[in-house]
Design an enzyme around this catalytic site. Structure first.
Site, PDB file in Angstrom:
ATOM      1  N   HIS A 106       0.918  -1.272  -0.082  1.00  0.00           N
ATOM      2  CA  HIS A 106      -0.043   0.075  -0.043  1.00  0.00           C
ATOM      3  C   HIS A 106       0.763   1.135  -0.026  1.00  0.00           C
ATOM      4  O   HIS A 106       1.508   1.298  -0.951  1.00  0.00           O
ATOM      5  CB  HIS A 106      -0.945  -0.062   1.133  1.00  0.00           C
ATOM      6  CG  HIS A 106      -2.121   0.879   1.391  1.00  0.00           C
ATOM      7  ND1 HIS A 106      -2.404   1.844   0.236  1.00  0.00           N
ATOM      8  CD2 HIS A 106      -2.965   1.071   2.356  1.00  0.00           C
ATOM      9  CE1 HIS A 106      -3.605   2.594   0.621  1.00  0.00           C
ATOM     10  NE2 HIS A 106      -3.795   1.947   1.886  1.00  0.00           N
ATOM     11  N   HIS A 125      -2.609  -1.987  -9.905  1.00  0.00           N
ATOM     12  CA  HIS A 125      -3.561  -1.356  -9.005  1.00  0.00           C
ATOM     13  C   HIS A 125      -4.853  -2.314  -9.179  1.00  0.00           C
ATOM     14  O   HIS A 125      -5.189  -2.689 -10.093  1.00  0.00           O
ATOM     15  CB  HIS A 125      -3.794   0.083  -9.344  1.00  0.00           C
ATOM     16  CG  HIS A 125      -4.149   0.878  -8.316  1.00  0.00           C
ATOM     17  ND1 HIS A 125      -5.747   0.788  -7.925  1.00  0.00           N
ATOM     18  CD2 HIS A 125      -3.770   1.801  -7.345  1.00  0.00           C
ATOM     19  CE1 HIS A 125      -5.902   1.439  -6.919  1.00  0.00           C
ATOM     20  NE2 HIS A 125      -4.718   2.012  -6.568  1.00  0.00           N
ATOM     21  N   ASP A 145       2.877   5.388  -7.079  1.00  0.00           N
ATOM     22  CA  ASP A 145       3.999   5.370  -6.056  1.00  0.00           C
ATOM     23  C   ASP A 145       5.301   4.935  -7.104  1.00  0.00           C
ATOM     24  O   ASP A 145       6.499   4.852  -6.537  1.00  0.00           O
ATOM     25  CB  ASP A 145       4.071   3.759  -5.330  1.00  0.00           C
ATOM     26  CG  ASP A 145       3.038   3.979  -4.274  1.00  0.00           C
ATOM     27  OD1 ASP A 145       3.116   5.256  -3.540  1.00  0.00           O
ATOM     28  OD2 ASP A 145       2.321   3.233  -3.896  1.00  0.00           O
TER      29      ASP A 145
END
Ligand code: CMC
Length: 429
Positions: free
Chosen positions: A268, A307, A364
């Protein structure tokens, strides 16, 4: 019979059921009427990791994962990143509308005033070991605040809720900056509430006592945009935790420290840390093909890729990629990791393994490169995610607390363990 129903035939009994459909969804509890014997519990759905279960109705964030769309309260993320500020976006998420000038001035003043921390918290910071992960420090420091403000338990009072929201959004950058300074053995800088939110954070991190210290406006703007991009992402792991803990009616400090704990995990909010470590491990563009082969064999995951919701390019990753170059222009240090990242992205996006699985860069993938160029140590990256995500957690928590449909979160299970049996004494086992 209405068209807006789902007809179900139970082949065990031959019985038919019509279940209402609302928003393309059926209520799981409507399946409970489906039974073989009258004393059966009734039909449930099995959905590990909530892959296909809506746990709430929400008016906060909209994502279309196939088209790569992200909107906060209806406003596209691209427009907010270009035109808004993080504190304005936090107001929007929590209050539902953009503030007028008077509302904005009051909101900013309240939050910046709450950047100051309780002295107990400053003393507490001293007890952490020199090498404590700053995310663990943040989680602990958020939780301890419930001991300072016992009135925060009164979650049904809108005024009490609002005050805790100011406190949490205000305090988080101070806690994060103190954790950073603690780690490197430097005295803490107290907040300067005359600065904007991102500039004050950078000031607390960096100031070495210079009277004429000035925060670089491009760095502050880049950080503010990163904060906007991370502010909310509907029912992800940490937000679901925030709602779930909050559903027990505990105070928001306790709930938010749990949400921050969920964010800390490498799948996460910890993924930006892992993505940068991965780029370092790859080391050079020449090593990418071998690395990709290992990913395809299932030995590794490409961190910052994939994702649960986006099956298209994450819109946040597009904006972040552009900011990276703005930051390099200021720091004059172009990280060679960006070259590895761009090449890795190109190879992955053209490789059938990634194409078939719809694996694209997520938020990210590039954020770690920017944080590195800004001089943040790697273990501060999840903290930089947690600060803005608090706005989303609090918006979702406030919505949940006021939602008449909600109750204490309590999933069901399918018990597959041993049937009833009698206790055997240790001598007889
Ligand atoms: N690298 C290589 N293969 C992958 C990756 C990846 N990053 N992500 C998914 N896959 C493969 C996976 O092996 C599986 O293949 P197969 O069907 O052959 O078994 C397929 O794609 C589906 O993967 P999944 O694990 O079922 O997908 P998920 O929806 O459960 O996982 C995820 C989503 C984000 C946890 C996963 O993509 C992942 O681990 N990514 C790397 C970590 C990461 O970047 N996390 C940050 C997410 S964005 C920020 C946030 O919201 O927290």
């Amino acid at each position: 019979m209405s068209n807006n129903t789902l007809s179900i035939t139970d082949n065990r009994t031959g019985k038919n059921y019509d279940v209402p459909i609302e928003h393309d969804t059926i209520r799981a509890s409507d399946l409970r009427q489906i039974k073989v014997k009258s004393d059966d519990f009734g039909m449930m759905t099995y959905d590990p990791a909530y892959m296909n279960t809506a746990s709430c109705k929400s008016e906060i964030t909209y994502i279309d994962g196939d088209l790569g769309i992200l909107e906060y309260r209806g406003y596209p993320i691209e427009q907010l990143a270009e035109k808004s500020t993080f504190l304005e976006v936090a107001y929007l998420l929590i209050h539902g509308e953009l503030p007028n000038q008077e509302q904005s001035d009051y909101w900013v003043q309240r939050i910046m005033r709450h950047t100051y921390v309780h002295q107990t918290l400053t003393r507490l910071m001293e007890v952490f070991r020199y090498d404590s992960h700053p995310m663990s420090i943040l989680i602990s420091c958020v939780a301890i605040q419930s001991t300072f403000y016992p009135e925060a338990r009164n979650v049904d009072d809108p005024k009490v809720r609002e005050k805790q929201i100011w406190r949490i959004i205000g305090r988080l950058p101070t806690i994060a900056a103190f954790a950073y300074r603690h780690r490197i053995g430097r005295p803490y800088n107290y907040p300067d509430s005359t600065l904007d939110y991102a500039s004050n954070f950078l000031y607390m991190l960096d100031n070495m006592g210079e009277r004429n210290y000035e925060v670089d406006p491009i760095m502050a703007k880049a950080l503010d945009i990163l904060f906007i991009l991370h502010a909310d992402h509907e029912q992800n792991c940490s937000t679901s935790v925030m709602r779930s803990i909050g559903s027990s009616r505990v105070d928001p400090f306790t709930a938010l420290s749990g949400a921050a704990g969920a964010l800390y995990g490498p799948l996460h909010g910890g993924a930006n840390e892992q993505a940068l470590l991965m780029l370092r491990q790859i080391g050079s563009v020449a090593n990418i093909p071998t690395y990709i082969e290992r990913v395809k064999k299932g030995e590794l995951r490409l961190m910052g890729f994939g994702h649960r919701v986006y099956k298209n390019y994450d819109p946040r990753a597009k904006i972040i990629k552009k900011i990276a170059y703005d930051v390099f222009n200021v720091t004059k240090k172009r990280s060679h990791l960006i070259d590895i990242a761009v090449e890795l992205e190109q190879i992955a996006l053209n490789d059938p393994y990634f194409v078939e699985r719809k694996l694209y860069p997520n938020v990210d993938f590039y954020s770690g490169i920017i944080y590195q160029a800004m001089g943040f140590p790697i273990d501060m990256y999840p903290v930089l995610f947690a600060i803005p995500r608090a706005a989303g957690w609090l918006a979702q928590w406030a919505e949940m607390v006021q939602d008449k449909d909600q109750k204490i979160a309590r999933p069901r299970q399918i018990y597959l363990g041993a049937p009833r049996r009698d206790y055997v004494t240790i001598a007889e086992r």
